[in-house]
Design a protein around this motif. Structure first.
Motif, PDB file in Angstrom:
ATOM      1  N   ILE A 117       0.864  -1.181   0.000  1.00 22.23           N
ATOM      2  CA  ILE A 117       0.000   0.000   0.000  1.00 22.23           C
ATOM      3  C   ILE A 117       0.902   1.232   0.000  1.00 22.23           C
ATOM      4  O   ILE A 117       1.614   1.500   0.965  1.00 22.23           O
ATOM      5  N   GLU A 118       0.901   1.968  -1.112  1.00 18.79           N
ATOM      6  CA  GLU A 118       1.737   3.158  -1.253  1.00 18.79           C
ATOM      7  C   GLU A 118       0.875   4.388  -0.970  1.00 18.79           C
ATOM      8  O   GLU A 118       0.153   4.867  -1.844  1.00 18.79           O
ATOM      9  N   LEU A 119       0.964   4.898   0.246  1.00 19.84           N
ATOM     10  CA  LEU A 119       0.078   5.972   0.671  1.00 19.84           C
ATOM     11  C   LEU A 119       0.242   7.243  -0.157  1.00 19.84           C
ATOM     12  O   LEU A 119      -0.716   7.979  -0.370  1.00 19.84           O
ATOM     13  N   HIS A 120       1.473   7.504  -0.606  1.00 22.26           N
ATOM     14  CA  HIS A 120       1.735   8.737  -1.339  1.00 22.26           C
ATOM     15  C   HIS A 120       1.997   8.494  -2.820  1.00 22.26           C
ATOM     16  O   HIS A 120       2.499   9.388  -3.508  1.00 22.26           O
ATOM     17  N   ASP A 167      -5.044   9.057  -1.881  1.00 22.26           N
ATOM     18  CA  ASP A 167      -6.001   8.145  -2.493  1.00 22.26           C
ATOM     19  C   ASP A 167      -6.873   7.497  -1.415  1.00 22.26           C
ATOM     20  O   ASP A 167      -6.358   6.880  -0.471  1.00 22.26           O
ATOM     21  N   THR A 168      -8.177   7.641  -1.579  1.00 21.43           N
ATOM     22  CA  THR A 168      -9.115   7.143  -0.564  1.00 21.43           C
ATOM     23  C   THR A 168      -8.999   5.638  -0.379  1.00 21.43           C
ATOM     24  O   THR A 168      -9.025   5.134   0.757  1.00 21.43           O
ATOM     25  N   GLU A 172      -8.083   3.771   3.161  1.00 22.03           N
ATOM     26  CA  GLU A 172      -9.021   2.819   3.760  1.00 22.03           C
ATOM     27  C   GLU A 172      -8.380   1.452   3.926  1.00 22.03           C
ATOM     28  O   GLU A 172      -8.570   0.784   4.952  1.00 22.03           O
ATOM     29  N   ALA A 173      -7.619   1.022   2.905  1.00 27.04           N
ATOM     30  CA  ALA A 173      -6.945  -0.276   2.996  1.00 27.04           C
ATOM     31  C   ALA A 173      -5.917  -0.286   4.126  1.00 27.04           C
ATOM     32  O   ALA A 173      -5.787  -1.271   4.866  1.00 27.04           O
ATOM     33  N   ALA A 174      -5.187   0.822   4.282  1.00 29.48           N
ATOM     34  CA  ALA A 174      -4.171   0.903   5.332  1.00 29.48           C
ATOM     35  C   ALA A 174      -4.804   0.832   6.725  1.00 29.48           C
ATOM     36  O   ALA A 174      -4.318   0.110   7.608  1.00 29.48           O
ATOM     37  N   PHE A 175      -5.888   1.555   6.929  1.00 27.53           N
ATOM     38  CA  PHE A 175      -6.538   1.532   8.241  1.00 27.53           C
ATOM     39  C   PHE A 175      -7.189   0.175   8.515  1.00 27.53           C
ATOM     40  O   PHE A 175      -7.204  -0.297   9.655  1.00 27.53           O
ATOM     41  N   ALA A 196      -0.574   8.776   8.081  1.00 27.58           N
ATOM     42  CA  ALA A 196       0.233   7.590   8.381  1.00 27.58           C
ATOM     43  C   ALA A 196       0.537   7.479   9.869  1.00 27.58           C
ATOM     44  O   ALA A 196       0.580   6.375  10.424  1.00 27.58           O
ATOM     45  N   ASN A 197       0.732   8.619  10.531  1.00 29.47           N
ATOM     46  CA  ASN A 197       1.082   8.571  11.946  1.00 29.47           C
ATOM     47  C   ASN A 197      -0.086   8.147  12.836  1.00 29.47           C
ATOM     48  O   ASN A 197       0.093   7.922  14.034  1.00 29.47           O
ATOM     49  N   MET A 198      -1.287   8.023  12.253  1.00 27.78           N
ATOM     50  CA  MET A 198      -2.437   7.549  13.009  1.00 27.78           C
ATOM     51  C   MET A 198      -2.554   6.026  12.970  1.00 27.78           C
ATOM     52  O   MET A 198      -3.253   5.431  13.796  1.00 27.78           O
ATOM     53  N   LEU A 199      -1.878   5.392  12.017  1.00 27.30           N
ATOM     54  CA  LEU A 199      -2.023   3.949  11.832  1.00 27.30           C
ATOM     55  C   LEU A 199      -1.520   3.127  13.024  1.00 27.30           C
ATOM     56  O   LEU A 199      -2.187   2.164  13.435  1.00 27.30           O
ATOM     57  N   PRO A 200      -0.349   3.454  13.589  1.00 23.20           N
ATOM     58  CA  PRO A 200       0.118   2.645  14.733  1.00 23.20           C
ATOM     59  C   PRO A 200      -0.862   2.631  15.907  1.00 23.20           C
ATOM     60  O   PRO A 200      -1.094   1.577  16.514  1.00 23.20           O
ATOM     61  N   MET A 201      -1.451   3.785  16.227  1.00 24.43           N
ATOM     62  CA  MET A 201      -2.390   3.823  17.334  1.00 24.43           C
ATOM     63  C   MET A 201      -3.711   3.160  16.979  1.00 24.43           C
ATOM     64  O   MET A 201      -4.390   2.602  17.847  1.00 24.43           O
ATOM     65  N   GLU A 202      -4.079   3.200  15.703  1.00 24.03           N
ATOM     66  CA  GLU A 202      -5.269   2.468  15.259  1.00 24.03           C
ATOM     67  C   GLU A 202      -5.077   0.982  15.533  1.00 24.03           C
ATOM     68  O   GLU A 202      -5.982   0.299  16.018  1.00 24.03           O
ATOM     69  N   ALA A 203      -3.871   0.498  15.222  1.00 24.41           N
ATOM     70  CA  ALA A 203      -3.560  -0.910  15.469  1.00 24.41           C
ATOM     71  C   ALA A 203      -3.514  -1.211  16.965  1.00 24.41           C
ATOM     72  O   ALA A 203      -4.081  -2.208  17.429  1.00 24.41           O
ATOM     73  N   LYS A 204      -2.852  -0.355  17.726  1.00 27.05           N
ATOM     74  CA  LYS A 204      -2.702  -0.584  19.164  1.00 27.05           C
ATOM     75  C   LYS A 204      -4.060  -0.538  19.859  1.00 27.05           C
ATOM     76  O   LYS A 204      -4.345  -1.355  20.744  1.00 27.05           O
ATOM     77  N   ASP A 205      -4.908   0.396  19.452  1.00 28.83           N
ATOM     78  CA  ASP A 205      -6.242   0.496  20.047  1.00 28.83           C
ATOM     79  C   ASP A 205      -7.083  -0.748  19.758  1.00 28.83           C
ATOM     80  O   ASP A 205      -8.000  -1.072  20.518  1.00 28.83           O
ATOM     81  N   ALA A 206      -6.756  -1.436  18.656  1.00 30.60           N
ATOM     82  CA  ALA A 206      -7.480  -2.663  18.304  1.00 30.60           C
ATOM     83  C   ALA A 206      -6.847  -3.902  18.936  1.00 30.60           C
ATOM     84  O   ALA A 206      -7.291  -5.020  18.684  1.00 30.60           O
ATOM     85  N   GLY A 207      -5.781  -3.690  19.746  1.00 29.36           N
ATOM     86  CA  GLY A 207      -5.190  -4.808  20.478  1.00 29.36           C
ATOM     87  C   GLY A 207      -3.829  -5.272  20.005  1.00 29.36           C
ATOM     88  O   GLY A 207      -3.278  -6.234  20.543  1.00 29.36           O
TER      89      GLY A 207
END
Length: 248
Positions: A117-120, A167-168, A172-175, A196-207
């Motif tokens: 997944i290439e965010l940029h 790219d939407t 969405e795929a990254a999250f 991108a800096n929100m992804l680690p906490m999204e993962a951590k919040d999900a366990g």
């Protein structure tokens, strides 16, 4: 580098059913590419709004083309380092399920990683703003390489420019991957750029367990379950050696 930290990462890789990796600029600079903001960086002495933006395409097209011709030529001088190839091997072995990158150099693809997944976006391809035709980025190195061979429209790199939304589908795929992760590994990112800096906490919040590998401090160091200070390539190589040793 403390071996017990490497051994912990090895154990987590072996235990996790879904591991997601996020790579940032530190992954690319170890291949020799310049960073963005240092005295030798990409933006030193340059205004990105004038040469790397939607505004530049409309009002400063010649400088836009010259800048990206130079960038494509520079990227072509370098190759993926050992760390890129380690991640590809881990994908094949089932230790890593998805790679997300903030980088546009295409080195993960060159190293044969799949479903990145290439965010940029990526500097590997150009596309026509008029007809959508896609072609290899090396066309920009030719005279009039910005002219679409199909319709005569303007070819631009397939990257996210200043003034554009990401790219939407990629976001969405990254999250979605972050929420599925049991282990989320950050490699070479200072975690200063959103989203991108929100992804680690999204993962951590999900366990998920969060591991960060970087030469310098990141904004999420206090939230990390494992911090390894060092070069990404060195850490990946040593971790890979332990993984193979355990399997032997």
């Amino acid at each position: 580098m403390a071996q017990h930290l490497i051994q912990t990462l090895v154990e987590w890789l072996q235990e996790a059913q879904h591991t997601v990796v996020l790579t940032g600029a530190g992954m690319s600079t170890e291949s020799g590419l310049p960073d963005f903001r240092s005295n030798q960086g990409l933006w030193y002495g340059r205004d990105p709004q004038e040469i790397a933006s939607v505004h530049a395409i409309r009002h400063n097209r010649e400088d836009f083309v010259d800048f990206y011709r130079w960038r494509i030529k520079e990227v072509d001088k370098y190759q993926p380092h050992a760390g890129h190839h380690v991640l590809t091997r881990w994908q094949r072995q089932g230790f890593v399920q998805r790679i997300i990158t903030q980088n546009v150099d295409g080195f993960h693809h060159q190293a044969a990683s799949h479903d990145v997944i290439e965010l940029h976006g990526s500097l590997r391809e150009l596309y026509c703003m008029d007809c959508g035709h896609r072609t290899d980025a090396k066309r920009y190195l030719q005279d009039k390489g910005e002219v679409c061979p199909r319709c005569g429209g303007f070819l631009r790199p397939d990257i996210v420019l200043f003034g554009e939304m990401l790219d939407t589908q990629a976001i969405e795929a990254a999250f979605d991957e972050a929420r599925q992760a049991e282990l989320f590994i950050v490699l070479g990112s200072s975690l200063q750029v959103s989203p991108a800096n929100m992804l680690p906490m999204e993962a951590k919040d999900a366990g998920a367990k969060l591991a960060i590998v970087n030469l310098h401090d990141t904004l999420l160091d206090p939230q990390a379950d494992l911090l390894i200070e060092g070069k990404v390539g060195d850490v990946l190589r040593q971790t890979d050696e332990w993984l193979n040793k355990d399997e032997a």
